[in-house]
Design an enzyme around this catalytic site. Structure first.
Site, PDB file in Angstrom:
ATOM      1  N   HIS A 284       0.820  -1.220   0.000  1.00 13.50           N
ATOM      2  CA  HIS A 284       0.000   0.000   0.000  1.00 13.50           C
ATOM      3  C   HIS A 284       0.849   1.263   0.000  1.00 13.50           C
ATOM      4  O   HIS A 284       1.790   1.399   0.772  1.00 13.50           O
ATOM      5  CB  HIS A 284      -1.044   0.004   1.113  1.00 13.50           C
ATOM      6  CG  HIS A 284      -0.517  -0.003   2.519  1.00 13.50           C
ATOM      7  ND1 HIS A 284      -0.210   1.150   3.196  1.00 13.50           N
ATOM      8  CD2 HIS A 284      -0.272  -1.016   3.381  1.00 13.50           C
ATOM      9  CE1 HIS A 284       0.195   0.843   4.420  1.00 13.50           C
ATOM     10  NE2 HIS A 284       0.180  -0.461   4.556  1.00 13.50           N
ATOM     11  N   ASP A 296       6.117   0.814   6.939  1.00 16.65           N
ATOM     12  CA  ASP A 296       4.681   0.599   6.683  1.00 16.65           C
ATOM     13  C   ASP A 296       4.122   1.693   5.797  1.00 16.65           C
ATOM     14  O   ASP A 296       3.727   2.730   6.296  1.00 16.65           O
ATOM     15  CB  ASP A 296       3.940   0.540   8.016  1.00 16.65           C
ATOM     16  CG  ASP A 296       2.480   0.163   7.850  1.00 16.65           C
ATOM     17  OD1 ASP A 296       2.094  -0.279   6.762  1.00 16.65           O
ATOM     18  OD2 ASP A 296       1.715   0.311   8.821  1.00 16.65           O
ATOM     19  N   GLU A 330      -5.020   1.811   2.479  1.00 15.76           N
ATOM     20  CA  GLU A 330      -5.088   0.630   3.339  1.00 15.76           C
ATOM     21  C   GLU A 330      -5.291   1.052   4.795  1.00 15.76           C
ATOM     22  O   GLU A 330      -6.020   0.410   5.539  1.00 15.76           O
ATOM     23  CB  GLU A 330      -3.789  -0.182   3.213  1.00 15.76           C
ATOM     24  CG  GLU A 330      -3.832  -1.531   3.929  1.00 15.76           C
ATOM     25  CD  GLU A 330      -3.360  -1.495   5.370  1.00 15.76           C
ATOM     26  OE1 GLU A 330      -3.495  -2.504   6.068  1.00 15.76           O
ATOM     27  OE2 GLU A 330      -2.852  -0.447   5.823  1.00 15.76           O
ATOM     28  N   GLU A 331      -4.624   2.152   5.175  1.00  8.90           N
ATOM     29  CA  GLU A 331      -4.576   2.483   6.604  1.00  8.90           C
ATOM     30  C   GLU A 331      -5.910   2.927   7.195  1.00  8.90           C
ATOM     31  O   GLU A 331      -6.193   2.629   8.339  1.00  8.90           O
ATOM     32  CB  GLU A 331      -3.522   3.572   6.860  1.00  8.90           C
ATOM     33  CG  GLU A 331      -2.082   3.126   6.610  1.00  8.90           C
ATOM     34  CD  GLU A 331      -1.596   2.070   7.601  1.00  8.90           C
ATOM     35  OE1 GLU A 331      -2.376   1.630   8.457  1.00  8.90           O
ATOM     36  OE2 GLU A 331      -0.418   1.695   7.509  1.00  8.90           O
ATOM     37  N   ASP A 358       3.561  -6.277   3.425  1.00  8.70           N
ATOM     38  CA  ASP A 358       3.079  -5.210   4.312  1.00  8.70           C
ATOM     39  C   ASP A 358       3.338  -5.569   5.773  1.00  8.70           C
ATOM     40  O   ASP A 358       2.474  -5.420   6.631  1.00  8.70           O
ATOM     41  CB  ASP A 358       1.581  -4.957   4.061  1.00  8.70           C
ATOM     42  CG  ASP A 358       1.048  -3.810   4.914  1.00  8.70           C
ATOM     43  OD1 ASP A 358       1.861  -2.989   5.385  1.00  8.70           O
ATOM     44  OD2 ASP A 358      -0.180  -3.742   5.121  1.00  8.70           O
ATOM     45  N   HIS A 428       3.443   2.950  12.724  1.00  7.25           N
ATOM     46  CA  HIS A 428       2.499   4.067  12.910  1.00  7.25           C
ATOM     47  C   HIS A 428       3.024   5.150  13.853  1.00  7.25           C
ATOM     48  O   HIS A 428       2.240   5.816  14.528  1.00  7.25           O
ATOM     49  CB  HIS A 428       1.148   3.569  13.447  1.00  7.25           C
ATOM     50  CG  HIS A 428       0.413   2.668  12.506  1.00  7.25           C
ATOM     51  ND1 HIS A 428      -0.844   2.166  12.776  1.00  7.25           N
ATOM     52  CD2 HIS A 428       0.739   2.180  11.280  1.00  7.25           C
ATOM     53  CE1 HIS A 428      -1.257   1.406  11.769  1.00  7.25           C
ATOM     54  NE2 HIS A 428      -0.299   1.390  10.845  1.00  7.25           N
TER      55      HIS A 428
HETATM   56 ZN   LIG Z   1       0.663  -1.386   6.301  1.00 11.57          ZN
END
Ligand SMILES: [Zn+2]
Length: 469
Positions: A284, A296, A330-331, A358, A428
């Site tokens: 993603h 990520d 995606e998030e 991912d 994140h």
């Molecule tokens: Zn991810």
């Protein structure tokens, strides 16, 4: 990655694959070695990641950074010689973090004015300009909140269940703690709370908050909701011992706007015998707006691009088409993945495999799949070719959030599985930056992905190619 769903064992639908005999797979050992040597000695995944993280470090769906990432990815696919490069439309939510995220202690008076590290959760509402001033209620689960719902009215609810270090697979531990982030604020709203705080979903005890998406049901108002660092969560829990009153004031100026148009980026390496059949390489392109989204999922994006570059550099064109799909959103919505599924419904029966990267750019350990029986044996034999770099395992699990919607249509999925011990330290958060990605580890992952996809595109046979599934 977004969900815990990739760890949930699946009942596999009947899919139209025929397993390849192990001897046929072994014949590919030499070409796999060439791919790995090329990746290890002349890999460019680290350079690609540096470009992406420099040009579009903040690329949450719908943001100017995401637009820049889309431009970069399209240009890069063309420069690397991918075929049929195009943007495929989707509509994405538009959430803005704003400038202010502040949490201070009002009571106990001895600590009044002390501030704690927080980050708004994606989907959070903002607070009034003067902030929200309310007493704190600490719970450890959605179930505990249900039991204590009568205490939650008018409070700021903190969900404080730690990431369990006794769970051996960090992704499983994440899955065991993340419900309080994804569902907690909505449950707190239903119980009459005025705001929600969530302990960051990480095993590290530090001052760095980790964001992520939280969901509110359509039609119900969003609550101000923020992640607190693990150390701040411990501090608050200690202050909130029985009999003590803790009051907090929270300021957030995030907001949700109307949905906006966005895109998935798609490019291919046409198959030499069956260009109408596909092995999908997914990752993603969107990332949270803290750090640089390096692990990520910048890592997954550049590994998918690099996989095609490696094959082209070695003049390897597999029997089936490799289709790189860099998914959007995606998030905080998965809209790109759902749009891909819907736009390609007629040809999902011609996808022999969809493999996603991912789980970060750490050293590859193998692949995951929920396939069973002969198909599982085939994937295990393909993965075993990656033993020379320690990536020969086939773990049980799903492929990844973006390819998961394809599973209900019979598409076989798999995921690249890297070393996981450090992933949730950075996930994140402001720690997810280029410097946290090791160039050789990233390139070996790209080599593993290229080799796995190449051999799968050579060997996995469709029993039939139905027009519609
Ligand atoms: Zn991810």
């Amino acid at each position: 990655m977004l969900t815990a769903a990739l760890l949930v064992p699946l009942v596999w639908p009947a899919h139209p694959l025929q397993a390849a005999p192990t001897a046929a797979i072994q014949e590919h050992a030499a070409v796999v070695r060439r791919i790995l040597v090329e990746a290890a000695s002349r890999g460019t995944a680290d350079l690609l990641l540096s470009e992406l993280c420099t040009r579009a470090p903040k690329r949450l769906a719908g943001s100017p950074g995401a637009e820049e990432a889309l431009r970069w990815a399209s240009e890069k696919m063309r420069a690397l010689g991918l075929e049929e490069v195009r943007l495929e439309p989707c509509s994405v939510p538009r959430w803005e973090r704003g400038e202010t995220a502040r949490l201070v202690i009002e009571e106990p008076k001895a600590l009044a004015g002390a501030s704690l590290a927080i980050l708004a959760l994606g989907g959070s509402a903002g607070t009034p300009a003067e902030g929200i001033d309310a007493p704190l209620l600490v719970v450890h689960s959605l179930a505990e909140l249900e039991q204590r719902a009568s205490e939650a009215k008018g409070k700021i609810v903190l969900f404080n269940r730690p990431f369990d270090p006794a769970v051996l697979d960090p992704f499983e531990a994440y899955g065991g703690a993340v419900d309080q982030r994804s569902e907690g604020p909505a449950r707190a709203a239903r119980a009459g709370a005025v705001a929600a705080l969530v302990r960051s979903v990480t095993p590290r005890l530090d001052d760095v908050p980790h964001t992520g998406a939280t969901r509110f049901e359509a039609g119900t108002p969003a609550l101000p909701a923020a992640a607190v660092s693990t150390r701040a969560a411990e501090t608050l829990a200690e202050l909130a011992r029985p009999g003590a009153t803790v009051r907090l004031r929270l300021w957030l100026d995030c907001r949700t706007l109307e949905d906006v148009p966005s895109w998935n980026v798609v490019g291919e390496l046409h198959g030499r015998e069956h260009p109408e059949q596909f092995v999908l390489l997914g990752a993603h392109l969107d990332a949270w707006d803290v750090g640089q989204g390096a692990h990520d999922d910048g890592a997954g994006c550049v590994q998918a691009l690099e996989a095609v570059r490696l094959l082209r550099a070695l003049d390897l064109r597999p029997r089936r088409t490799l289709r790189v799909v860099l998914f959007m959103n995606e998030e905080n919505g998965l809209r790109g993945a759902l749009a891909y599924r819907d736009a390609h419904l007629q040809e999902l029966g011609q996808h022999v495999l969809a493999v996603e990267s991912d789980r970060g750019g750490f050293a590859p350990r193998g692949f995951s799949s929920a396939a069973q029986g002969e198909t599982r044996a085939t994937l295990a034999a393909i993965a075993a070719l990656l033993e020379p770099i320690g990536a020969g395992a086939l773990f049980f699990g799903g492929g990844g959030a973006d390819v998961q919607p394809l599973e209900a249509h019979g598409v076989l999925t798999a995921g690249l599985v890297p070393e996981a011990a450090r992933y949730f330290d950075v996930h994140h958060s402001e720690h997810d930056v280029l410097a946290a990605v090791h160039p050789r580890e990233l390139n070996l992952g790209a080599g593993a992905l290229a080799a796995f996809a190449y051999v799968a595109a050579e060997l996995l046979e469709l029993r039939s190619t139905p027009a519609t599934r």
